[in-house]
Design a protein around this motif. Structure first.
Motif, PDB file in Angstrom:
ATOM      1  N   ILE A   1      81.175  11.730   8.580  1.00  0.00           N
ATOM      2  CA  ILE A   1      82.087  11.691   7.447  1.00  0.00           C
ATOM      3  C   ILE A   1      82.557  10.247   7.295  1.00  0.00           C
ATOM      4  O   ILE A   1      83.201   9.698   8.187  1.00  0.00           O
ATOM      5  CB  ILE A   1      83.295  12.610   7.674  1.00  0.00           C
ATOM      6  CG1 ILE A   1      82.835  14.064   7.891  1.00  0.00           C
ATOM      7  CG2 ILE A   1      84.265  12.530   6.505  1.00  0.00           C
ATOM      8  CD1 ILE A   1      83.946  14.991   8.337  1.00  0.00           C
ATOM      9  N   ILE A   2      82.231   9.622   6.180  1.00  0.00           N
ATOM     10  CA  ILE A   2      82.597   8.232   5.971  1.00  0.00           C
ATOM     11  C   ILE A   2      84.030   8.164   5.452  1.00  0.00           C
ATOM     12  O   ILE A   2      84.358   8.743   4.410  1.00  0.00           O
ATOM     13  CB  ILE A   2      81.625   7.547   4.995  1.00  0.00           C
ATOM     14  CG1 ILE A   2      80.207   7.567   5.587  1.00  0.00           C
ATOM     15  CG2 ILE A   2      82.064   6.112   4.714  1.00  0.00           C
ATOM     16  CD1 ILE A   2      79.151   6.994   4.670  1.00  0.00           C
ATOM     17  N   ARG A   3      84.871   7.450   6.179  1.00  0.00           N
ATOM     18  CA  ARG A   3      86.296   7.387   5.860  1.00  0.00           C
ATOM     19  C   ARG A   3      86.678   6.136   5.070  1.00  0.00           C
ATOM     20  O   ARG A   3      87.575   6.186   4.233  1.00  0.00           O
ATOM     21  CB  ARG A   3      87.118   7.406   7.160  1.00  0.00           C
ATOM     22  CG  ARG A   3      86.922   8.650   8.014  1.00  0.00           C
ATOM     23  CD  ARG A   3      87.687   9.809   7.441  1.00  0.00           C
ATOM     24  NE  ARG A   3      87.368  11.053   8.133  1.00  0.00           N
ATOM     25  CZ  ARG A   3      87.821  12.245   7.749  1.00  0.00           C
ATOM     26  NH1 ARG A   3      88.603  12.338   6.691  1.00  0.00           N
ATOM     27  NH2 ARG A   3      87.477  13.327   8.410  1.00  0.00           N
ATOM     28  N   ASN A   4      86.017   5.027   5.373  1.00  0.00           N
ATOM     29  CA  ASN A   4      86.425   3.785   4.732  1.00  0.00           C
ATOM     30  C   ASN A   4      85.393   2.699   5.010  1.00  0.00           C
ATOM     31  O   ASN A   4      84.528   2.863   5.893  1.00  0.00           O
ATOM     32  CB  ASN A   4      87.788   3.326   5.258  1.00  0.00           C
ATOM     33  CG  ASN A   4      88.616   2.616   4.206  1.00  0.00           C
ATOM     34  OD1 ASN A   4      88.089   1.913   3.352  1.00  0.00           O
ATOM     35  ND2 ASN A   4      89.927   2.794   4.256  1.00  0.00           N
ATOM     36  N   ARG A   5      85.484   1.631   4.258  1.00  0.00           N
ATOM     37  CA  ARG A   5      84.701   0.434   4.529  1.00  0.00           C
ATOM     38  C   ARG A   5      85.664  -0.733   4.693  1.00  0.00           C
ATOM     39  O   ARG A   5      86.383  -1.094   3.752  1.00  0.00           O
ATOM     40  CB  ARG A   5      83.722   0.123   3.401  1.00  0.00           C
ATOM     41  CG  ARG A   5      82.815  -1.090   3.701  1.00  0.00           C
ATOM     42  CD  ARG A   5      82.004  -1.494   2.493  1.00  0.00           C
ATOM     43  NE  ARG A   5      82.857  -2.030   1.436  1.00  0.00           N
ATOM     44  CZ  ARG A   5      82.413  -2.331   0.213  1.00  0.00           C
ATOM     45  NH1 ARG A   5      81.151  -2.117  -0.107  1.00  0.00           N
ATOM     46  NH2 ARG A   5      83.242  -2.810  -0.694  1.00  0.00           N
ATOM     47  N   ILE A   6      85.704  -1.284   5.892  1.00  0.00           N
ATOM     48  CA  ILE A   6      86.529  -2.452   6.165  1.00  0.00           C
ATOM     49  C   ILE A   6      85.714  -3.697   5.819  1.00  0.00           C
ATOM     50  O   ILE A   6      84.539  -3.791   6.168  1.00  0.00           O
ATOM     51  CB  ILE A   6      86.930  -2.493   7.658  1.00  0.00           C
ATOM     52  CG1 ILE A   6      87.745  -1.252   8.026  1.00  0.00           C
ATOM     53  CG2 ILE A   6      87.692  -3.779   7.982  1.00  0.00           C
ATOM     54  CD1 ILE A   6      87.834  -1.003   9.516  1.00  0.00           C
ATOM     55  N   THR A   7      86.338  -4.628   5.137  1.00  0.00           N
ATOM     56  CA  THR A   7      85.712  -5.925   4.888  1.00  0.00           C
ATOM     57  C   THR A   7      86.581  -6.993   5.546  1.00  0.00           C
ATOM     58  O   THR A   7      87.793  -7.034   5.307  1.00  0.00           O
ATOM     59  CB  THR A   7      85.590  -6.206   3.386  1.00  0.00           C
ATOM     60  OG1 THR A   7      84.744  -5.212   2.789  1.00  0.00           O
ATOM     61  CG2 THR A   7      84.968  -7.578   3.140  1.00  0.00           C
ATOM     62  N   TRP A   8      85.964  -7.808   6.373  1.00  0.00           N
ATOM     63  CA  TRP A   8      86.744  -8.835   7.073  1.00  0.00           C
ATOM     64  C   TRP A   8      86.199 -10.226   6.772  1.00  0.00           C
ATOM     65  O   TRP A   8      85.011 -10.422   6.594  1.00  0.00           O
ATOM     66  CB  TRP A   8      86.793  -8.565   8.577  1.00  0.00           C
ATOM     67  CG  TRP A   8      85.490  -8.557   9.319  1.00  0.00           C
ATOM     68  CD1 TRP A   8      84.579  -7.546   9.367  1.00  0.00           C
ATOM     69  CD2 TRP A   8      84.956  -9.602  10.145  1.00  0.00           C
ATOM     70  NE1 TRP A   8      83.511  -7.900  10.165  1.00  0.00           N
ATOM     71  CE2 TRP A   8      83.721  -9.155  10.666  1.00  0.00           C
ATOM     72  CE3 TRP A   8      85.417 -10.872  10.510  1.00  0.00           C
ATOM     73  CZ2 TRP A   8      82.935  -9.929  11.512  1.00  0.00           C
ATOM     74  CZ3 TRP A   8      84.636 -11.652  11.361  1.00  0.00           C
ATOM     75  CH2 TRP A   8      83.422 -11.166  11.851  1.00  0.00           C
ATOM     76  N   GLU A   9      87.129 -11.158   6.673  1.00  0.00           N
ATOM     77  CA  GLU A   9      86.792 -12.534   6.338  1.00  0.00           C
ATOM     78  C   GLU A   9      86.181 -13.235   7.541  1.00  0.00           C
ATOM     79  O   GLU A   9      86.821 -13.371   8.584  1.00  0.00           O
ATOM     80  CB  GLU A   9      88.036 -13.285   5.872  1.00  0.00           C
ATOM     81  CG  GLU A   9      87.748 -14.697   5.409  1.00  0.00           C
ATOM     82  CD  GLU A   9      89.004 -15.438   4.997  1.00  0.00           C
ATOM     83  OE1 GLU A   9      88.884 -16.414   4.246  1.00  0.00           O
ATOM     84  OE2 GLU A   9      90.103 -15.029   5.427  1.00  0.00           O
ATOM     85  N   ARG A  10      84.951 -13.677   7.372  1.00  0.00           N
ATOM     86  CA  ARG A  10      84.231 -14.382   8.438  1.00  0.00           C
ATOM     87  C   ARG A  10      84.188 -15.866   8.061  1.00  0.00           C
ATOM     88  O   ARG A  10      83.217 -16.357   7.494  1.00  0.00           O
ATOM     89  CB  ARG A  10      82.812 -13.814   8.590  1.00  0.00           C
ATOM     90  CG  ARG A  10      82.084 -14.294   9.820  1.00  0.00           C
ATOM     91  CD  ARG A  10      80.664 -13.739   9.857  1.00  0.00           C
ATOM     92  NE  ARG A  10      80.023 -14.039  11.131  1.00  0.00           N
ATOM     93  CZ  ARG A  10      79.451 -15.189  11.439  1.00  0.00           C
ATOM     94  NH1 ARG A  10      79.449 -16.179  10.539  1.00  0.00           N
ATOM     95  NH2 ARG A  10      78.892 -15.371  12.616  1.00  0.00           N
ATOM     96  N   GLU A  11      85.272 -16.558   8.365  1.00  0.00           N
ATOM     97  CA  GLU A  11      85.419 -17.943   7.924  1.00  0.00           C
ATOM     98  C   GLU A  11      84.653 -18.876   8.864  1.00  0.00           C
ATOM     99  O   GLU A  11      85.196 -19.446   9.811  1.00  0.00           O
ATOM    100  CB  GLU A  11      86.899 -18.336   7.872  1.00  0.00           C
ATOM    101  CG  GLU A  11      87.173 -19.754   7.373  1.00  0.00           C
ATOM    102  CD  GLU A  11      86.434 -20.089   6.091  1.00  0.00           C
ATOM    103  OE1 GLU A  11      85.481 -20.876   6.164  1.00  0.00           O
ATOM    104  OE2 GLU A  11      86.793 -19.543   5.045  1.00  0.00           O
ATOM    105  N   LYS A  12      83.352 -18.969   8.611  1.00  0.00           N
ATOM    106  CA  LYS A  12      82.502 -19.819   9.438  1.00  0.00           C
ATOM    107  C   LYS A  12      81.175 -20.004   8.705  1.00  0.00           C
ATOM    108  O   LYS A  12      80.787 -19.176   7.886  1.00  0.00           O
ATOM    109  CB  LYS A  12      82.257 -19.192  10.818  1.00  0.00           C
ATOM    110  CG  LYS A  12      81.648 -20.138  11.828  1.00  0.00           C
ATOM    111  CD  LYS A  12      81.545 -19.476  13.197  1.00  0.00           C
ATOM    112  CE  LYS A  12      80.980 -20.444  14.227  1.00  0.00           C
ATOM    113  NZ  LYS A  12      80.863 -19.811  15.553  1.00  0.00           N
TER     114      LYS A  12
END
Length: 313
Positions: free
Chosen positions: A128-139
């Motif tokens: 069951i897919i609850r969410n998609r997290i997107t995180w800043e990869r500052e590199k």
């Protein structure tokens, strides 16, 4: 070992250390019970190891698989595939991993923006897919003919509707730029911090993360692994979706971040990794975690914004 600057804190591995830490590794040849593999690293190809793992023993699954990119992992190259070939590869091991999870288990799967579109339809068949997290990869370098690729995704899934999630454990402490007080003079949704002129409030975590720092040469958690995840990032997943003593599995362990953070936070871990050097680096990091359980960016029971000077408690 590489010649490095005196200020470079990247973790190295001597031949003697590799020989020492390799003695702690396991390779499976028959089905095992959970007690035989808890808090250990399995040095083996993931497809071979999965055949011998017990069913329904995992509380939290954290997966950072090779993205659909050509990448060299210490001499073991993963080559970009056609989309159908990559999704077939995903389904081969996801179908096996699913059998290892408790009905109450949670799952996090890392991806880049392009691989994310391939992962979604596969995991939707099993979880069951609850969410998609997107995180800043500052590199990384900027692009000349495109937008700089500056983010990654993490799919949050569960096995069932009965799952654990501790939102209080993953709140973020943010600086209040315009602190407001009530008529009685009391702080409104913020708190004074001793030994600091700044004011802070605890905020609910969202699915957009901008407080992560990628490991680099001045950080003691840094290794030469090309896709190493930050300890702070993994700590958020573990604290949100597991309880002390729970079992955390990472079938693509790399240099060991998931196992290290699980140990620092009082969870049990099982990691699978096919590269001997990375396995031994993970074991070295686990040994160092016994001396220093700190996680950069996480202190006093809360997560802090990136580049915050954390005041003394």
């Amino acid at each position: 070992m590489k010649d490095r600057s005196p200020h470079n804190r990247t973790l190295d591995l001597t031949e003697a250390e590799q020989q020492q830490f390799s003695q702690r590794l396991q390779t499976l040849h028959q089905t095992v019970k959970p007690d035989a593999i808890l808090n250990s690293i399995i040095w083996q190809d993931v497809f071979k190891a999965l055949d011998y793992l017990p069913e329904k023993f995992v509380d939290l699954l954290i997966i950072d698989p090779p993205y659909n990119l050509t990448k060299n992992f210490n001499g073991n190259a993963f080559h970009r595939r056609k989309n159908l070939a990559y999704t077939d590869w995903l389904e081969q091991w996801i179908s096996q991993v699913q059998q290892l999870l408790k009905p109450t288990a949670s799952v996090y799967i890392c991806s880049d923006w392009l691989t994310s579109t391939l992962i979604y339809p596969v995991i939707a068949q099993y979880f069951i897919i609850r969410n998609r997290i997107t995180w800043e990869r500052e590199k990384g370098r900027g692009a000349q003919r495109n937008w700089k690729n500056n983010s990654e995704d993490i799919w949050f899934c569960t096995v069932s509707n009965n799952y654990f999630f501790d939102v209080e454990a993953v709140k973020i402490k943010r600086q209040v730029m315009a602190p407001y007080r009530t008529q009685e003079g009391q702080p409104k949704d913020w708190q004074d911090t001793p030994n600091s002129p700044n004011k802070y409030r605890l905020t609910h975590p969202s699915n957009l993360w901008t407080d992560i720092t990628i490991p680099f040469w001045s950080m003691p958690e840094n290794t030469d692994h090309p896709t190493q995840k930050p300890e702070k990032l993994i700590a958020k997943l573990i604290l949100a979706s597991s309880q002390p003593g729970d079992v955390v599995l990472d079938p693509f362990l790399g240099s060991g971040t998931t196992a290290v953070v699980a140990k620092k936070l009082g969870r049990q871990y099982v990691g699978i990794e096919q590269d001997l050097t990375y396995c031994c680096l993970a074991e070295k990091r686990l040994s160092l975690a016994e001396l220093n359980p700190a996680i950069q960016g996480y202190a006093n029971g809360v997560f802090w914004e990136r580049n915050t000077r954390i005041p003394s408690p």
